[in-house]
Design a protein around this motif. Structure first.
Motif, PDB file in Angstrom:
ATOM      1  N   ASP A 159       0.844  -1.192   0.000  1.00  0.00           N
ATOM      2  CA  ASP A 159       0.000   0.000   0.000  1.00  0.00           C
ATOM      3  C   ASP A 159       0.882   1.244   0.000  1.00  0.00           C
ATOM      4  O   ASP A 159       2.048   1.199   0.413  1.00  0.00           O
ATOM      5  CB  ASP A 159      -0.905   0.016   1.240  1.00  0.00           C
ATOM      6  CG  ASP A 159      -2.135   0.894   1.081  1.00  0.00           C
ATOM      7  OD1 ASP A 159      -2.139   1.751   0.172  1.00  0.00           O
ATOM      8  OD2 ASP A 159      -3.092   0.730   1.849  1.00  0.00           O
ATOM      9  N   TYR A 173      -8.558  -5.941   1.075  1.00  0.00           N
ATOM     10  CA  TYR A 173      -8.069  -4.855   0.233  1.00  0.00           C
ATOM     11  C   TYR A 173      -8.763  -3.537   0.588  1.00  0.00           C
ATOM     12  O   TYR A 173      -9.964  -3.393   0.439  1.00  0.00           O
ATOM     13  CB  TYR A 173      -8.306  -5.174  -1.243  1.00  0.00           C
ATOM     14  CG  TYR A 173      -7.416  -6.271  -1.776  1.00  0.00           C
ATOM     15  CD1 TYR A 173      -6.180  -5.977  -2.352  1.00  0.00           C
ATOM     16  CD2 TYR A 173      -7.808  -7.607  -1.701  1.00  0.00           C
ATOM     17  CE1 TYR A 173      -5.353  -6.982  -2.843  1.00  0.00           C
ATOM     18  CE2 TYR A 173      -6.995  -8.618  -2.187  1.00  0.00           C
ATOM     19  CZ  TYR A 173      -5.773  -8.298  -2.748  1.00  0.00           C
ATOM     20  OH  TYR A 173      -4.958  -9.290  -3.219  1.00  0.00           O
ATOM     21  N   HIS A 178      -4.436   2.297  -1.192  1.00  0.00           N
ATOM     22  CA  HIS A 178      -4.302   3.603  -1.834  1.00  0.00           C
ATOM     23  C   HIS A 178      -3.423   3.508  -3.076  1.00  0.00           C
ATOM     24  O   HIS A 178      -2.770   4.465  -3.461  1.00  0.00           O
ATOM     25  CB  HIS A 178      -3.707   4.605  -0.840  1.00  0.00           C
ATOM     26  CG  HIS A 178      -4.584   4.892   0.334  1.00  0.00           C
ATOM     27  ND1 HIS A 178      -5.194   6.108   0.533  1.00  0.00           N
ATOM     28  CD2 HIS A 178      -4.973   4.114   1.372  1.00  0.00           C
ATOM     29  CE1 HIS A 178      -5.908   6.080   1.646  1.00  0.00           C
ATOM     30  NE2 HIS A 178      -5.787   4.879   2.181  1.00  0.00           N
ATOM     31  N   LEU A 179      -3.383   2.344  -3.677  1.00  0.00           N
ATOM     32  CA  LEU A 179      -2.660   2.112  -4.920  1.00  0.00           C
ATOM     33  C   LEU A 179      -3.622   1.585  -5.969  1.00  0.00           C
ATOM     34  O   LEU A 179      -4.597   0.908  -5.634  1.00  0.00           O
ATOM     35  CB  LEU A 179      -1.553   1.073  -4.712  1.00  0.00           C
ATOM     36  CG  LEU A 179      -0.328   1.478  -3.895  1.00  0.00           C
ATOM     37  CD1 LEU A 179       0.559   0.263  -3.656  1.00  0.00           C
ATOM     38  CD2 LEU A 179       0.461   2.565  -4.593  1.00  0.00           C
ATOM     39  N   LYS A 180      -3.343   1.875  -7.214  1.00  0.00           N
ATOM     40  CA  LYS A 180      -4.156   1.342  -8.310  1.00  0.00           C
ATOM     41  C   LYS A 180      -3.600  -0.033  -8.690  1.00  0.00           C
ATOM     42  O   LYS A 180      -2.872  -0.184  -9.668  1.00  0.00           O
ATOM     43  CB  LYS A 180      -4.155   2.307  -9.492  1.00  0.00           C
ATOM     44  CG  LYS A 180      -4.877   3.619  -9.201  1.00  0.00           C
ATOM     45  CD  LYS A 180      -4.824   4.564 -10.384  1.00  0.00           C
ATOM     46  CE  LYS A 180      -5.664   5.810 -10.130  1.00  0.00           C
ATOM     47  NZ  LYS A 180      -5.149   6.597  -8.985  1.00  0.00           N
ATOM     48  N   LEU A 181      -3.930  -1.009  -7.863  1.00  0.00           N
ATOM     49  CA  LEU A 181      -3.444  -2.365  -8.054  1.00  0.00           C
ATOM     50  C   LEU A 181      -4.386  -3.163  -8.952  1.00  0.00           C
ATOM     51  O   LEU A 181      -5.557  -2.817  -9.103  1.00  0.00           O
ATOM     52  CB  LEU A 181      -3.333  -3.079  -6.704  1.00  0.00           C
ATOM     53  CG  LEU A 181      -2.356  -2.501  -5.684  1.00  0.00           C
ATOM     54  CD1 LEU A 181      -2.446  -3.284  -4.373  1.00  0.00           C
ATOM     55  CD2 LEU A 181      -0.932  -2.535  -6.225  1.00  0.00           C
ATOM     56  N   ALA A 182      -3.859  -4.234  -9.512  1.00  0.00           N
ATOM     57  CA  ALA A 182      -4.670  -5.229 -10.204  1.00  0.00           C
ATOM     58  C   ALA A 182      -4.500  -6.543  -9.441  1.00  0.00           C
ATOM     59  O   ALA A 182      -3.694  -7.397  -9.822  1.00  0.00           O
ATOM     60  CB  ALA A 182      -4.241  -5.385 -11.653  1.00  0.00           C
ATOM     61  N   ARG A 239     -17.581   4.029  -7.704  1.00  0.00           N
ATOM     62  CA  ARG A 239     -16.355   3.243  -7.805  1.00  0.00           C
ATOM     63  C   ARG A 239     -16.435   1.993  -6.926  1.00  0.00           C
ATOM     64  O   ARG A 239     -16.015   0.895  -7.325  1.00  0.00           O
ATOM     65  CB  ARG A 239     -15.146   4.081  -7.387  1.00  0.00           C
ATOM     66  CG  ARG A 239     -14.834   5.243  -8.326  1.00  0.00           C
ATOM     67  CD  ARG A 239     -14.413   4.761  -9.695  1.00  0.00           C
ATOM     68  NE  ARG A 239     -13.807   5.831 -10.489  1.00  0.00           N
ATOM     69  CZ  ARG A 239     -13.584   5.754 -11.786  1.00  0.00           C
ATOM     70  NH1 ARG A 239     -13.934   4.675 -12.458  1.00  0.00           N
ATOM     71  NH2 ARG A 239     -13.023   6.757 -12.432  1.00  0.00           N
ATOM     72  N   GLU A 268     -16.240  -1.803  -8.375  1.00  0.00           N
ATOM     73  CA  GLU A 268     -15.216  -2.747  -7.922  1.00  0.00           C
ATOM     74  C   GLU A 268     -15.855  -4.030  -7.392  1.00  0.00           C
ATOM     75  O   GLU A 268     -15.407  -5.143  -7.709  1.00  0.00           O
ATOM     76  CB  GLU A 268     -14.356  -2.101  -6.833  1.00  0.00           C
ATOM     77  CG  GLU A 268     -13.413  -1.030  -7.350  1.00  0.00           C
ATOM     78  CD  GLU A 268     -12.661  -0.342  -6.235  1.00  0.00           C
ATOM     79  OE1 GLU A 268     -12.792  -0.783  -5.066  1.00  0.00           O
ATOM     80  OE2 GLU A 268     -11.948   0.635  -6.515  1.00  0.00           O
TER      81      GLU A 268
END
Length: 235
Positions: A106, A152, A155-159, A200, A204
């Motif tokens: 993160d 989850y 604060h990251l744009k993870l996949a 959002r 998700e």
């Protein structure tokens, strides 16, 4: 005694990342608690009083019988020996079988510190002879939670590629209701044009639901292999 304990760096993290799991476990008759590590303040639109009211409201929505705050400092949370002992003492007191911690990667330092703290305190919680010279005394009898799962709230744009996804379709509205309690964090000062913050969240959850053939899902990660006694719960 709790079956599961969700540890959150700040009030609202448990709702964002694990409210679906909390509600599903409760449907199964499990006792679930939430431990917030900090007050979450300061924030731009919040205060200690506002956050306390919002947390109480969300706790009521989730139907939690147990929720506490460890009182550690927001924005400077660290996995120190002192904090480890405080958290291990909680584990010994409520004796959870399962722990739910923030995902370990993160951008928010409090989140990664919380994950490290949970893992370290889990190990310490099982130690004996902590009252001997040179040891940091721990209250309560030794206890070792058997599993740590990771939710989850990053604060990251993870996949992400989670270990499993929980079908939360029937509790989705309740999850959103609990998140909406934190108005100072997710309403005040937030953009009102589409896609909004709540758009959002829905998108998700729908993505994870689609991945398992349901309406909504909540992803969970593990570091250790999962063991299944039966396959009846698979969707």
């Amino acid at each position: 005694m709790l079956d599961a304990l969700v540890i959150a760096p700040h009030p609202d993290d448990a709702e964002l990342g694990a409210a679906g799991v909390i509600l599903k476990l409760q449907q199964e008759g499990k006792r679930v608690g939430v431990l917030d590590l900090t007050s979450g303040e300061p924030t731009p639109q919040g205060s200690l009083e506002i956050r306390a009211r919002e947390t109480a409201a969300a706790t009521k929505v989730l139907g939690l019988e147990w929720r506490e705050n460890l009182g550690l400092p927001n924005r400077s949370l660290e996995a120190t020996l002192e904090n480890r002992a405080k958290l291990a003492a909680v584990f010994r007191r409520v004796k959870p079988k399962w722990l739910f911690a923030p995902y370990w990667e993160d951008a928010h330092p409090d989140h990664t510190a919380a994950t490290k703290l949970v893992e370290d305190a889990r190990f310490w919680s099982k130690l004996t002879k902590t009252d001997e010279p040179g040891q940091m005394a721990l209250a309560g009898e030794p206890h070792h939670p058997s599993r740590v799962y990771y939710y989850y709230c990053v604060h990251l744009k993870l996949a992400p590629q989670p270990a499993f996804v929980v079908d939360i379709s029937d509790v989705w509205e309740k999850k959103i209701e609990s998140i909406r309690c934190y108005e100072s964090q997710f309403v005040t000062g937030r953009p009102t044009t589409s896609p909004t913050f709540y758009d959002r969240l829905r998108d998700e959850a729908a993505y994870w639901g689609k991945s398992i053939g349901t309406a909504y899902g909540e992803p969970i990660e593990t570091r250790e292999p999962l063991g299944l006694a039966k396959l009846g719960g698979l969707v």
